[in-house]
Design an enzyme around this catalytic site. Structure first.
Site, PDB file in Angstrom:
ATOM      1  N   ASP A   6       0.847  -1.204   0.000  1.00 49.19           N
ATOM      2  CA  ASP A   6       0.000   0.000   0.000  1.00 49.19           C
ATOM      3  C   ASP A   6       0.880   1.250   0.000  1.00 49.19           C
ATOM      4  O   ASP A   6       0.711   2.146  -0.825  1.00 49.19           O
ATOM      5  CB  ASP A   6      -0.898   0.008   1.254  1.00 49.19           C
ATOM      6  CG  ASP A   6      -1.570  -1.332   1.479  1.00 49.19           C
ATOM      7  OD1 ASP A   6      -2.449  -1.673   0.695  1.00 49.19           O
ATOM      8  OD2 ASP A   6      -1.169  -2.042   2.424  1.00 49.19           O
ATOM      9  N   GLU A  44       2.029  -6.569  -5.194  1.00 49.50           N
ATOM     10  CA  GLU A  44       1.659  -5.754  -6.347  1.00 49.50           C
ATOM     11  C   GLU A  44       2.847  -4.957  -6.885  1.00 49.50           C
ATOM     12  O   GLU A  44       3.178  -5.031  -8.073  1.00 49.50           O
ATOM     13  CB  GLU A  44       0.531  -4.805  -5.925  1.00 49.50           C
ATOM     14  CG  GLU A  44       0.060  -3.926  -7.036  1.00 49.50           C
ATOM     15  CD  GLU A  44      -1.320  -3.345  -6.819  1.00 49.50           C
ATOM     16  OE1 GLU A  44      -2.170  -4.002  -6.178  1.00 49.50           O
ATOM     17  OE2 GLU A  44      -1.553  -2.233  -7.319  1.00 49.50           O
TER      18      GLU A  44
HETATM   19  O1  TRH Z   1       4.551  -6.135   0.721  1.00 48.33           O
HETATM   20  P1  TRH Z   1       3.565  -6.694  -0.217  1.00 48.33           P
HETATM   21  O2  TRH Z   1       3.100  -8.042   0.045  1.00 48.33           O
HETATM   22  O3  TRH Z   1       2.392  -5.703  -0.272  1.00 48.33           O
HETATM   23  C1  TRH Z   1       1.016  -5.791  -0.527  1.00 48.33           C
HETATM   24  C2  TRH Z   1       0.212  -5.753   0.722  1.00 48.33           C
HETATM   25  O4  TRH Z   1       0.164  -7.034   1.287  1.00 48.33           O
HETATM   26  C3  TRH Z   1      -1.137  -5.241   0.391  1.00 48.33           C
HETATM   27  O5  TRH Z   1      -1.988  -5.271   1.504  1.00 48.33           O
HETATM   28  C4  TRH Z   1      -1.706  -5.993  -0.765  1.00 48.33           C
HETATM   29  O6  TRH Z   1      -2.896  -5.454  -1.105  1.00 48.33           O
HETATM   30  C5  TRH Z   1      -0.781  -5.871  -1.926  1.00 48.33           C
HETATM   31  O7  TRH Z   1       0.485  -6.396  -1.576  1.00 48.33           O
HETATM   32  C6  TRH Z   1      -1.282  -6.527  -3.167  1.00 48.33           C
HETATM   33  O8  TRH Z   1       4.200  -6.678  -1.720  1.00 48.33           O
HETATM   34  P2  TRH Z   1       4.525  -5.502  -2.739  1.00 48.33           P
HETATM   35  O9  TRH Z   1       3.275  -4.910  -3.269  1.00 48.33           O
HETATM   36  O10 TRH Z   1       5.428  -6.061  -3.690  1.00 48.33           O
HETATM   37  O11 TRH Z   1       5.263  -4.390  -1.880  1.00 48.33           O
HETATM   38  C7  TRH Z   1       6.576  -4.524  -1.448  1.00 48.33           C
HETATM   39  C8  TRH Z   1       7.292  -3.190  -1.540  1.00 48.33           C
HETATM   40  O12 TRH Z   1       8.557  -3.276  -0.889  1.00 48.33           O
HETATM   41  C9  TRH Z   1       7.576  -2.765  -2.972  1.00 48.33           C
HETATM   42  O13 TRH Z   1       7.411  -1.362  -3.095  1.00 48.33           O
HETATM   43  C10 TRH Z   1       9.045  -3.121  -3.165  1.00 48.33           C
HETATM   44  C11 TRH Z   1       9.565  -2.838  -1.787  1.00 48.33           C
HETATM   45  N1  TRH Z   1      10.822  -3.473  -1.403  1.00 48.33           N
HETATM   46  C12 TRH Z   1      11.907  -2.651  -1.141  1.00 48.33           C
HETATM   47  O14 TRH Z   1      11.819  -1.436  -1.265  1.00 48.33           O
HETATM   48  N2  TRH Z   1      13.057  -3.238  -0.732  1.00 48.33           N
HETATM   49  C13 TRH Z   1      13.223  -4.575  -0.592  1.00 48.33           C
HETATM   50  O15 TRH Z   1      14.309  -5.038  -0.194  1.00 48.33           O
HETATM   51  C14 TRH Z   1      12.090  -5.401  -0.898  1.00 48.33           C
HETATM   52  C15 TRH Z   1      12.225  -6.888  -0.785  1.00 48.33           C
HETATM   53  C16 TRH Z   1      10.913  -4.814  -1.297  1.00 48.33           C
END
Ligand code: TRH
Length: 377
Positions: A17, A273
């Site tokens: 989010d 996402e």
């Molecule tokens: O963290 P997520 O699982 O996020 C979400 C939430 O669960 C939400 O409620 C749900 O609706 C949505 O998924 C679909 O996965 P996501 O979306 O990939 O977000 C992770 C973020 O973290 C993304 O912006 C990338 C970032 N990230 C970093 O900045 N550094 C890192 O080392 C890693 C592994 C990720």
């Protein structure tokens, strides 16, 4: 005068989010000269993505964005020209009153979850609810014409190309994370939710003729990694070798470095996402751990994406890719799918780049939002 934008984000769980809204806010400010406020109800989650955040402050400027604590009770604020409620969050009542009190009603949008399902094309841009005279509209990100597109910063693919064409840049980046960029080694990044299917994949990697370096940023999958390794308490910096597989735990890095990590790897396992989209911009074969929903609704989303993504693949490559993804998302045996993916690796890698370029030929999400606003005023 700059248009003012308010983006509202409730952190439901994890980082998606805030990851999406922070990225959008930065792009609107940096590329479209918008004055952006980002209202966030959980600054501690935000701090993971932006370590410069001071969680004690109600208002602060970060990277040109006014970051505001979304506090309860709500402290009065003027409504902006464009109001984005991310992922169907409900705005404070007093803020909606402020929207209705404006001379010209703001453009009010619900930025929805990303999906490849067909129905979103019909729903993108439709009116949603009304508060007094202020109409809210649906805005759906997506992969197809007729949707709101995907977040993609200007110049992102050029940056990626320059990075991958410069072995020294990749080497320096990996070494900065404590990872030796050894030639001939397969690099895989692993960002996923808990997954019982992991053990069967790691078993296969450990006996593969080609050595693999598995890079695991600290997070939810680490428990399963540790269980397979028979070790507890692993933290960033840990390195374990089992057969042909070397597992390295990495810190959770800033978003820009996470892109570089994806660009540095041959395969990327991603989730949710935002990381899912970033892996597509990396142009490498990806493995998506989709966010689980009640009644297995997520599996329909998964299949909808597979239908789009696998178009143009040969029958064996398509079957390999689908089998690998389905096993991962049902905690199944990963070994057969992985073997088939390796047999089709070259085609799947070329396809990933083709898919990336095809998606990048569409208008990006931030530009689509700005165009919508300009057409609306
Ligand atoms: O963290 P997520 O699982 O996020 C979400 C939430 O669960 C939400 O409620 C749900 O609706 C949505 O998924 C679909 O996965 P996501 O979306 O990939 O977000 C992770 C973020 O973290 C993304 O912006 C990338 C970032 N990230 C970093 O900045 N550094 C890192 O080392 C890693 C592994 C990720």
């Amino acid at each position: 005068m700059k248009a003012t934008w308010d983006i509202f984000c409730t952190v439901v769980d994890n980082f998606g989010d805030i990851g999406v809204t922070w990225r959008l806010a930065r792009q609107l400010a940096a590329e479209h000269d918008c004055a952006v406020r980002l209202w966030v109800d959980d600054l501690r989650a935000f701090e993971h993505l932006c370590p410069a955040i001071d969680v004690a402050l109600d208002r602060q400027t970060q990277r040109g964005i006014e970051v505001c604590r979304w506090s309860t009770p709500w402290a009065a604020a003027q409504a902006a020209d464009v109001v984005i409620a991310a992922f169907a969050c409900s705005l404070p009542h007093a803020y909606m009153e402020a929207m209705a009190a404006r001379d010209k009603a703001p453009l009010w949008l619900n930025l929805d979850y990303l999906s490849a399902e067909e129905w979103i094309v019909g729903c993108h841009g439709l009116p949603s609810v009304k508060f007094r005279q202020v109409q809210k509209y649906f805005f759906f990100p997506g992969f197809q014409a007729g949707t709101g597109g995907l977040l993609r910063e200007a110049g992102l693919l050029e940056q990626r190309r320059a990075f991958v064409q410069d072995p020294r840049a990749r080497g320096d980046f990996l070494r900065g994370l404590g990872v030796e960029p050894t030639d001939g080694v397969r690099f895989i990044s692993l960002f996923a939710y808990e997954n019982e299917g992991l053990a069967s994949w790691l078993d296969a990697l450990a006996i593969d003729p080609r050595p693999t370096r598995l890079l695991v940023p600290e997070g939810r999958i680490l428990g399963d990694v540790q269980q397979w390794l028979g070790r507890a308490g692993l933290a960033a910096g840990a390195r374990e070798v089992r057969g042909q597989l070397t597992v390295q735990v990495l810190p959770f890095v800033p978003q820009e470095d996470y892109d570089r990590l994806l660009w540095s790897c041959d395969f990327n396992a991603v989730r949710g996402e935002d990381s899912f989209v970033r892996a597509q911009w990396a142009g490498r074969p990806l493995l998506w751990h989709i966010y689980r929903q009640d009644d297995d609704a997520h599996l329909d989303k998964l299949e909808a994406f597979l239908v789009l993504y696998t178009q143009g693949l040969s029958a064996p490559a398509k079957a390999a890719f689908e089998g690998w993804w389905r096993a991962w998302n049902t905690a199944g045996d990963m070994a057969p799918g992985w073997k088939a993916v390796l047999e089709n690796e070259r085609e799947l890698t070329e396809h990933a780049e083709r898919w990336c370029l095809e998606q990048a030929s569409r208008t990006d999400l931030a530009t689509a939002l700005v165009k919508l606003y300009l057409n609306w005023i």
